[in-house]
Scaffold this motif. Structure first.
Motif, PDB file in Angstrom:
ATOM      1  N   PRO A  31       0.841  -1.204   0.000  1.00  0.00           N
ATOM      2  CA  PRO A  31       0.000   0.000   0.000  1.00  0.00           C
ATOM      3  C   PRO A  31       0.878   1.257   0.000  1.00  0.00           C
ATOM      4  N   GLU A  32       0.451   2.293  -0.702  1.00  0.00           N
ATOM      5  CA  GLU A  32       1.271   3.484  -0.878  1.00  0.00           C
ATOM      6  C   GLU A  32       1.691   4.108   0.451  1.00  0.00           C
ATOM      7  N   GLU A  33       0.813   4.183   1.419  1.00  0.00           N
ATOM      8  CA  GLU A  33       1.173   4.766   2.716  1.00  0.00           C
ATOM      9  C   GLU A  33       2.278   3.941   3.387  1.00  0.00           C
ATOM     10  N   THR A  34       2.162   2.635   3.315  1.00  0.00           N
ATOM     11  CA  THR A  34       3.176   1.745   3.888  1.00  0.00           C
ATOM     12  C   THR A  34       4.491   1.890   3.135  1.00  0.00           C
ATOM     13  N   ALA A  35       4.413   1.911   1.800  1.00  0.00           N
ATOM     14  CA  ALA A  35       5.627   2.064   0.991  1.00  0.00           C
ATOM     15  C   ALA A  35       6.315   3.390   1.307  1.00  0.00           C
ATOM     16  N   ALA A  36       5.548   4.443   1.492  1.00  0.00           N
ATOM     17  CA  ALA A  36       6.125   5.755   1.813  1.00  0.00           C
ATOM     18  C   ALA A  36       6.840   5.703   3.160  1.00  0.00           C
ATOM     19  N   ARG A  37       6.226   5.050   4.146  1.00  0.00           N
ATOM     20  CA  ARG A  37       6.873   4.921   5.461  1.00  0.00           C
ATOM     21  C   ARG A  37       8.152   4.101   5.354  1.00  0.00           C
ATOM     22  N   LEU A  38       8.124   3.023   4.574  1.00  0.00           N
ATOM     23  CA  LEU A  38       9.320   2.193   4.387  1.00  0.00           C
ATOM     24  C   LEU A  38      10.417   2.972   3.667  1.00  0.00           C
ATOM     25  N   ARG A  39      10.040   3.791   2.679  1.00  0.00           N
ATOM     26  CA  ARG A  39      11.041   4.610   1.984  1.00  0.00           C
ATOM     27  C   ARG A  39      11.661   5.634   2.933  1.00  0.00           C
ATOM     28  N   ARG A  70      16.743  -4.373   5.813  1.00  0.00           N
ATOM     29  CA  ARG A  70      15.377  -4.690   6.248  1.00  0.00           C
ATOM     30  C   ARG A  70      14.344  -3.867   5.494  1.00  0.00           C
ATOM     31  N   ALA A  71      14.626  -2.593   5.256  1.00  0.00           N
ATOM     32  CA  ALA A  71      13.687  -1.753   4.510  1.00  0.00           C
ATOM     33  C   ALA A  71      13.547  -2.249   3.076  1.00  0.00           C
ATOM     34  N   LYS A  72      14.670  -2.604   2.452  1.00  0.00           N
ATOM     35  CA  LYS A  72      14.621  -3.058   1.062  1.00  0.00           C
ATOM     36  C   LYS A  72      13.910  -4.419   0.956  1.00  0.00           C
ATOM     37  N   ILE A  73      14.107  -5.295   1.935  1.00  0.00           N
ATOM     38  CA  ILE A  73      13.375  -6.563   1.944  1.00  0.00           C
ATOM     39  C   ILE A  73      11.886  -6.297   2.092  1.00  0.00           C
ATOM     40  N   ALA A  74      11.512  -5.412   3.017  1.00  0.00           N
ATOM     41  CA  ALA A  74      10.101  -5.104   3.235  1.00  0.00           C
ATOM     42  C   ALA A  74       9.457  -4.524   1.976  1.00  0.00           C
ATOM     43  N   LEU A  75      10.209  -3.722   1.232  1.00  0.00           N
ATOM     44  CA  LEU A  75       9.699  -3.150  -0.018  1.00  0.00           C
ATOM     45  C   LEU A  75       9.666  -4.170  -1.160  1.00  0.00           C
ATOM     46  N   GLY A  76      10.297  -5.319  -0.961  1.00  0.00           N
ATOM     47  CA  GLY A  76      10.329  -6.354  -1.985  1.00  0.00           C
ATOM     48  C   GLY A  76      11.503  -6.218  -2.933  1.00  0.00           C
ATOM     49  N   TRP A  94       6.036  -7.112   4.281  1.00  0.00           N
ATOM     50  CA  TRP A  94       6.097  -5.669   4.506  1.00  0.00           C
ATOM     51  C   TRP A  94       5.591  -5.284   5.891  1.00  0.00           C
ATOM     52  N   GLU A  95       4.612  -5.994   6.438  1.00  0.00           N
ATOM     53  CA  GLU A  95       4.132  -5.668   7.783  1.00  0.00           C
ATOM     54  C   GLU A  95       5.199  -5.953   8.828  1.00  0.00           C
ATOM     55  N   GLU A  96       5.874  -7.105   8.697  1.00  0.00           N
ATOM     56  CA  GLU A  96       6.944  -7.464   9.630  1.00  0.00           C
ATOM     57  C   GLU A  96       8.103  -6.458   9.539  1.00  0.00           C
ATOM     58  N   GLY A  97       8.481  -6.093   8.336  1.00  0.00           N
ATOM     59  CA  GLY A  97       9.566  -5.125   8.149  1.00  0.00           C
ATOM     60  C   GLY A  97       9.238  -3.779   8.750  1.00  0.00           C
ATOM     61  N   LEU A  98       8.028  -3.293   8.494  1.00  0.00           N
ATOM     62  CA  LEU A  98       7.632  -1.991   9.022  1.00  0.00           C
ATOM     63  C   LEU A  98       7.548  -2.020  10.545  1.00  0.00           C
ATOM     64  N   THR A  99       7.005  -3.080  11.098  1.00  0.00           N
ATOM     65  CA  THR A  99       6.924  -3.209  12.560  1.00  0.00           C
ATOM     66  C   THR A  99       8.319  -3.185  13.171  1.00  0.00           C
ATOM     67  N   SER A 100       9.244  -3.914  12.569  1.00  0.00           N
ATOM     68  CA  SER A 100      10.624  -3.976  13.065  1.00  0.00           C
ATOM     69  C   SER A 100      11.293  -2.612  13.006  1.00  0.00           C
ATOM     70  N   LEU A 101      11.156  -1.932  11.876  1.00  0.00           N
ATOM     71  CA  LEU A 101      11.810  -0.624  11.715  1.00  0.00           C
ATOM     72  C   LEU A 101      11.169   0.425  12.620  1.00  0.00           C
ATOM     73  N   ASP A 102       9.849   0.408  12.749  1.00  0.00           N
ATOM     74  CA  ASP A 102       9.160   1.347  13.651  1.00  0.00           C
ATOM     75  C   ASP A 102       9.590   1.120  15.091  1.00  0.00           C
ATOM     76  N   ALA A 103       9.695  -0.154  15.498  1.00  0.00           N
ATOM     77  CA  ALA A 103      10.069  -0.481  16.870  1.00  0.00           C
ATOM     78  C   ALA A 103      11.482   0.017  17.176  1.00  0.00           C
ATOM     79  N   GLU A 104      12.366  -0.079  16.212  1.00  0.00           N
ATOM     80  CA  GLU A 104      13.728   0.397  16.420  1.00  0.00           C
ATOM     81  C   GLU A 104      13.762   1.915  16.592  1.00  0.00           C
ATOM     82  N   ASP A 105      12.885   2.598  15.867  1.00  0.00           N
ATOM     83  CA  ASP A 105      12.793   4.059  16.014  1.00  0.00           C
ATOM     84  C   ASP A 105      12.277   4.438  17.406  1.00  0.00           C
ATOM     85  N   ASP A 106      11.365   3.607  17.950  1.00  0.00           N
ATOM     86  CA  ASP A 106      10.770   3.899  19.253  1.00  0.00           C
ATOM     87  C   ASP A 106      11.702   3.556  20.403  1.00  0.00           C
ATOM     88  N   ALA A 107      12.735   2.761  20.116  1.00  0.00           N
ATOM     89  CA  ALA A 107      13.652   2.321  21.199  1.00  0.00           C
ATOM     90  C   ALA A 107      14.580   3.429  21.641  1.00  0.00           C
TER      91      ALA A 107
END
Length: 107
Positions: A31-39, A70-76, A94-107
């Motif tokens: 989804p575009e919103e998810t892809a934008a967050r991953l980018r 991880r971001a590039k894997i999540a984007l495919g 992509w959900e697992e990748g985004l969750t992982s990257l978001d969690a690292e930002d929150d740490a």
């Protein structure tokens, strides 16, 4: 390269062609919103790689390169080809990748 136009794609849509070189395309089902967050995560990680290499900080560089991967894997764009995955596998990727990257930002 004109950044106003999307890059050329191979006939099968699996790759983009930039300056004559083929690169795996982002999974079009993300989804575009998810892809934008991953980018955004990808660009931040690339900036972190640059900062770490400039500072000659090997540990920070490894961590930043791991985030890029991880971001590039999540984007495919890396890992199992998205065109060979089921819709469920793609969504999980992509959900697992985004969750992982978001969690690292929150740490």
């Amino acid at each position: 390269m004109n950044t106003d136009q999307p890059p050329e794609r191979t006939p099968d849509g699996h790759h983009v062609v930039i300056r004559g070189r083929k690169w795996r395309a982002t999974d079009p089902s993300v989804p575009e919103e998810t892809a934008a967050r991953l980018r955004r995560h990808l660009m931040a990680a690339r900036r972190a790689v640059h900062s770490a290499t400039t500072a000659d900080d090997e540990q920070a560089e490894r961590a930043a390169r791991s985030r890029v991967n991880r971001a590039k894997i999540a984007l495919g764009e890396r890992g199992a080809p998205w065109w060979e995955q089921s819709d469920e596998e793609r969504r999980h990727r992509w959900e697992e990748g985004l969750t992982s990257l978001d969690a690292e930002d929150d740490a």
